[in-house]
Scaffold this active site. Structure first.
Site, PDB file in Angstrom:
ATOM      1  N   HIS A  10       8.790  29.171  48.101  1.00  0.00           N
ATOM      2  CA  HIS A  10       8.065  28.376  49.081  1.00  0.00           C
ATOM      3  C   HIS A  10       9.038  27.750  50.072  1.00  0.00           C
ATOM      4  O   HIS A  10      10.142  27.338  49.706  1.00  0.00           O
ATOM      5  CB  HIS A  10       7.252  27.267  48.391  1.00  0.00           C
ATOM      6  CG  HIS A  10       6.126  26.753  49.233  1.00  0.00           C
ATOM      7  ND1 HIS A  10       6.332  25.892  50.298  1.00  0.00           N
ATOM      8  CD2 HIS A  10       4.798  27.005  49.198  1.00  0.00           C
ATOM      9  CE1 HIS A  10       5.163  25.625  50.859  1.00  0.00           C
ATOM     10  NE2 HIS A  10       4.224  26.285  50.216  1.00  0.00           N
ATOM     11  N   HIS A  11       8.618  27.698  51.339  1.00  0.00           N
ATOM     12  CA  HIS A  11       9.487  27.168  52.388  1.00  0.00           C
ATOM     13  C   HIS A  11       9.799  25.685  52.171  1.00  0.00           C
ATOM     14  O   HIS A  11      10.778  25.160  52.703  1.00  0.00           O
ATOM     15  CB  HIS A  11       8.824  27.363  53.753  1.00  0.00           C
ATOM     16  CG  HIS A  11       9.795  27.717  54.843  1.00  0.00           C
ATOM     17  ND1 HIS A  11      11.059  27.160  54.923  1.00  0.00           N
ATOM     18  CD2 HIS A  11       9.705  28.570  55.891  1.00  0.00           C
ATOM     19  CE1 HIS A  11      11.692  27.650  55.985  1.00  0.00           C
ATOM     20  NE2 HIS A  11      10.897  28.513  56.581  1.00  0.00           N
ATOM     21  N   ALA A  12       8.979  24.997  51.385  1.00  0.00           N
ATOM     22  CA  ALA A  12       9.267  23.593  51.080  1.00  0.00           C
ATOM     23  C   ALA A  12      10.544  23.444  50.284  1.00  0.00           C
ATOM     24  O   ALA A  12      11.169  22.372  50.285  1.00  0.00           O
ATOM     25  CB  ALA A  12       8.102  22.964  50.309  1.00  0.00           C
ATOM     26  N   MET A  18       3.035  29.645  53.365  1.00  0.00           N
ATOM     27  CA  MET A  18       4.355  29.124  53.740  1.00  0.00           C
ATOM     28  C   MET A  18       5.426  29.451  52.708  1.00  0.00           C
ATOM     29  O   MET A  18       6.081  28.562  52.151  1.00  0.00           O
ATOM     30  CB  MET A  18       4.272  27.604  53.938  1.00  0.00           C
ATOM     31  CG  MET A  18       3.433  27.171  55.128  1.00  0.00           C
ATOM     32  SD  MET A  18       4.221  27.583  56.713  1.00  0.00           S
ATOM     33  CE  MET A  18       3.324  29.061  57.159  1.00  0.00           C
ATOM     34  N   ASN A  64      15.282  21.929  53.915  1.00  0.00           N
ATOM     35  CA  ASN A  64      15.200  22.579  55.217  1.00  0.00           C
ATOM     36  C   ASN A  64      15.998  21.793  56.250  1.00  0.00           C
ATOM     37  O   ASN A  64      15.675  20.654  56.580  1.00  0.00           O
ATOM     38  CB  ASN A  64      13.738  22.682  55.653  1.00  0.00           C
ATOM     39  CG  ASN A  64      13.003  23.797  54.944  1.00  0.00           C
ATOM     40  OD1 ASN A  64      13.038  24.938  55.365  1.00  0.00           O
ATOM     41  ND2 ASN A  64      12.362  23.449  53.832  1.00  0.00           N
TER      42      ASN A  64
END
Length: 466
Positions: free
Chosen positions: A138-140, A21, A312
């Protein structure tokens, strides 16, 4: 410390060794503009200076064994730039294929959760003397809009090093406190969650009702799990294929103006045409249109009282891709109609509803379930949710300099998932439409065939303009 929102944390829970991710940006630069000449040491030193004013690059994850809520961000007091900025060279002849192969290998590696979740690879050895910089985050900690903003902080309008924002330098995620993490997490879980659920349920019940109502009049966007199966819609492995394409933005605008559509319609039409060509060559084209999922930023939407502010801020819109249509102009016109229907339908749905539900994501349970889902290959046991993820991000239409070097291309690369093994991301900047394709090698070993088809699709549309 700063607690992650449910959506941010979900990207941690969804991650497995195969389902990585992180998002990637590949920046191609001309290093001849760097003051005093190019050297890796100067690049890393300037990056270290810039990171001082990028708070998101200095924070790392923290948690407590007694925490029943999502993890938190804390300041990395032992931050070391040498653990984040690395140097590597591509083998001869140093062309786009060698760069893509190297980046595919790097994209298949996990990020170390014990440090801030990003790394920058400076790639040398290109045949034309240029240099590439591959940034993984990281998408977090980022979405499409925030990653573009972070990239902007590393870019300037001139090669000169910029002055840093003193307020950003002072900004900090704060220190760790395991007791506070656990206590505030318990309050969130036992007090705030039940109240949020009571508010969220009535707002959610209207979504399927409205969907059914629209479907009766053929004015609904495609529903999940209605997409035809393709080679992209099975279990994935850690192996990644990357392919790149760069088109003239003026040519795309010419097509847009000639047929009275939007740039996004042209992009989606080219995606549909490229996938049609690819699947036809493999004798695998489904009879009905493919379905694409288009991420939609909600950065400008009003915050819901059920949403915990996070990095996000995105939701998703489904749209059909008329891959069953041979004529490029008819396909473009039909794509514009599909996009219009999907946008109208999506506008009726609360933009924050996905993020609101993500607050309830159960960390350990979701992580365990995702591992079983991948290991048992359950992606083959149900119809595909959609076929391809397509993002279109607008960047600055003027020259930029990355850490002092002139930017010649920016290729974004998004993550793939079990059952959803193809991600096509488009970034327009400085007169170019940059297309980054990331796929699972075991599903799509020849991703360059898709990338090359984009050039042919645009040529067909330009011919039709005449």
């Amino acid at each position: 410390m700063q607690r992650l929102s449910g959506l941010d944390a979900s990207f941690l829970y969804l991650e497995t060794r195969s389902q990585l991710m992180h998002v990637t940006g590949l920046v191609e630069v001309d290093p001849s503009t760097m003051q005093g000449g190019y050297s890796f040491a100067k690049v890393r030193a300037e990056m270290e200076r810039r990171v001082a004013a990028i708070p998101a690059f200095r924070r790392k994850l923290d948690n407590s064994v007694f925490n029943i809520d999502h993890p938190v961000w804390i300041e990395d007091e032992d931050f070391d730039i040498q653990r984040h900025v690395h140097r590597v060279a591509v083998p001869a002849p140093g062309g786009a294929g060698e760069v893509a192969d190297l980046c595919g290998h790097l994209a298949g590696q996990t990020l170390d959760r014990g440090k801030p979740l990003w790394e920058l690879w400076i790639i040398e050895g290109l045949a034309d003397g240029r240099v590439c910089a591959m940034l993984r985050m990281h998408h977090a900690s980022t979405d499409g809009v925030t990653s573009a903003e972070m990239l902007a902080q590393m870019c300037t309008l001139t090669p000169d090093p910029p002055d840093l924002d003193e307020a950003k330098i002072r900004e900090s995620a704060g220190p760790s406190s395991r007791a506070v993490i656990a206590a505030t997490g318990a309050v969130n879980y036992f007090v705030q969650r039940p109240l949020a659920m009571a508010k969220l349920l009535p707002r959610t019940l209207g979504v399927p009702v409205g969907w059914l109502r629209r479907a009766q009049h053929d004015s609904a966007m495609p529903a999940p799990f209605r997409a035809p199966r393709t080679r992209f819609n099975g279990p994935i492995t850690p192996h990644r294929s990357i392919a790149l394409s760069q088109l003239s933005l003026d040519d795309v605008k010419r097509v847009k103006n000639r047929f009275g559509v939007k740039i996004n319609d042209v992009v989606l039409s080219m995606v549909g045409g490229a996938l049609r060509t690819y699947l036809l060559e493999h004798d695998e084209l489904p009879d009905k249109p493919l379905v694409g999922m288009v991420p939609v930023s909600v950065h400008d939407a009003d915050e819901s009282d059920l949403v915990v502010n996070g990095t996000n801020k995105v939701t998703g819109m489904f749209t059909q891709l008329p891959t069953d249509v041979e004529d490029p102009v008819t396909r473009l016109e039909q794509q514009a109609e599909f996009s219009r229907t999907s946008k109208e339908h999506h506008a009726e749905i609360d933009a924050n509803i996905l993020r609101s539900w993500a607050q309830f994501a159960p960390g350990s349970t979701l992580s365990a379930a995702m591992k079983v889902y991948g290991d048992r290959k359950w992606a083959l046991a149900h119809p595909p949710i959609f076929n391809v993820l397509v993002s279109n991000v607008a960047g600055p239409d003027y020259p930029l300099y990355f850490l002092g070097s002139r930017v010649t291309a920016v290729y974004p690369l998004g993550p793939i998932f079990h059952g959803l093994g193809l991600n096509i991301t488009v970034f327009s900047a400085d007169g170019h439409l940059n297309i980054g394709i990331l796929a699972c090698t075991d599903q799509t070993p020849d991703a360059w065939a898709i990338a090359n088809a984009f050039d042919d699709q645009l040529k067909q549309l330009l011919t039709a303009c005449d």
